[in-house]
Design an enzyme around this catalytic site. Sequence first.
Site: not given
Ligand code: DDH
Length: 287
Positions: A44, A48, A187
């Site tokens: 993540r 970001h 998920w």
């Molecule tokens: Fe995500 N993401 N993501 N995400 N994401 C969250 C957690 C993780 C969105 C929202 C959230 C991608 C796309 C989207 C990962 C990877 C990727 C969380 C929760 C939210 C909310 C955060 C928290 O509470 O800790 C949304 C909206 C989108 C979208 O619109 C497409 C993408 C493209 C990626 C990537 O890596 C390519 C990962 C890994 C996490 C888990 C993090 C954790 O601490 O566990």
Amino acid sequence: SSGETSGFFQPKQDDYQKVYNQIAARLEEKDDYDDGSYGPVLVRLAWHASGTYDKETGTGGSNGATMRFAPEGDHGANAGLAAARDFLEPVKQANPWISYSDLWILAGVVAIQEMLGPQIPYRPGRKDKDIAACTPDGRLPDATQGNKHLRDIFYRMGFNDQEIVALSGAHALGRCHTDRSGFTGPWTFSPTVVTNEYYKLLLNEKWQWKNWKGPKQLEDKTTKTLMMLPTDMALVSDKSFKQWVEKYAKDNDLFFKDFSAVITKLFELGVPFAENATPMTLKPTTA
Ligand code: DDH
């Protein structure tokens, strides 16, 4: 391999492999975090750092690591990512020659490969920028929204519908935290392994609104332990997205191939690589 000569250090593939191995060893050692791994939060962080890119102005992207600074680090979307940055700090201290920008992306590569995902080619060459390069808030997706928002955000980075779906498969990993995003839960049942489970669950489970005081999210009807965000559900309510969800649900090899390509593109947005910067294949420690 390489050495320190006349005050400047030219790192070679071996040196990156050593940093890779240090991050992998730390992942192994610090297994009391969340579901047993810092891997998801490292992915993540890399996402970001990269996902602020704007192709029109060439601003944002992984070249800069501007999330180190308060304005960007404090953006709501980045809540909780200090855990990932702090995890990597001792690795930075042990290898001061690597930029934070290259380190964060390398950590994303390590996390994906060590969590049994596909091989991700890695190219270093990012330079850290100062506070003036922080991007404005609002460049990362807002989970409460739908298809139009997804396209606005990801088209701005230069992605198409297929790539949006392939990137979203990263949600096989990790979980939501009420003290970070406000949402809750994982998920999939295997949040520390890269799989195409996210797509299978999107298609095959029945999803209902969760009855709670938090932000609107969905839960699976069968166990009520898994979750989907409104933006996740957008991928099955839209024909152009859904055809790719169906393909990736059926074919894990296709998902791995497309995920590797699209995450490489994400991690390299806005990075001005030298002409001779050839991608490296770094070895997983799990092989
Ligand atoms: Fe995500 N993401 N993501 N995400 N994401 C969250 C957690 C993780 C969105 C929202 C959230 C991608 C796309 C989207 C990962 C990877 C990727 C969380 C929760 C939210 C909310 C955060 C928290 O509470 O800790 C949304 C909206 C989108 C979208 O619109 C497409 C993408 C493209 C990626 C990537 O890596 C390519 C990962 C890994 C996490 C888990 C993090 C954790 O601490 O566990």
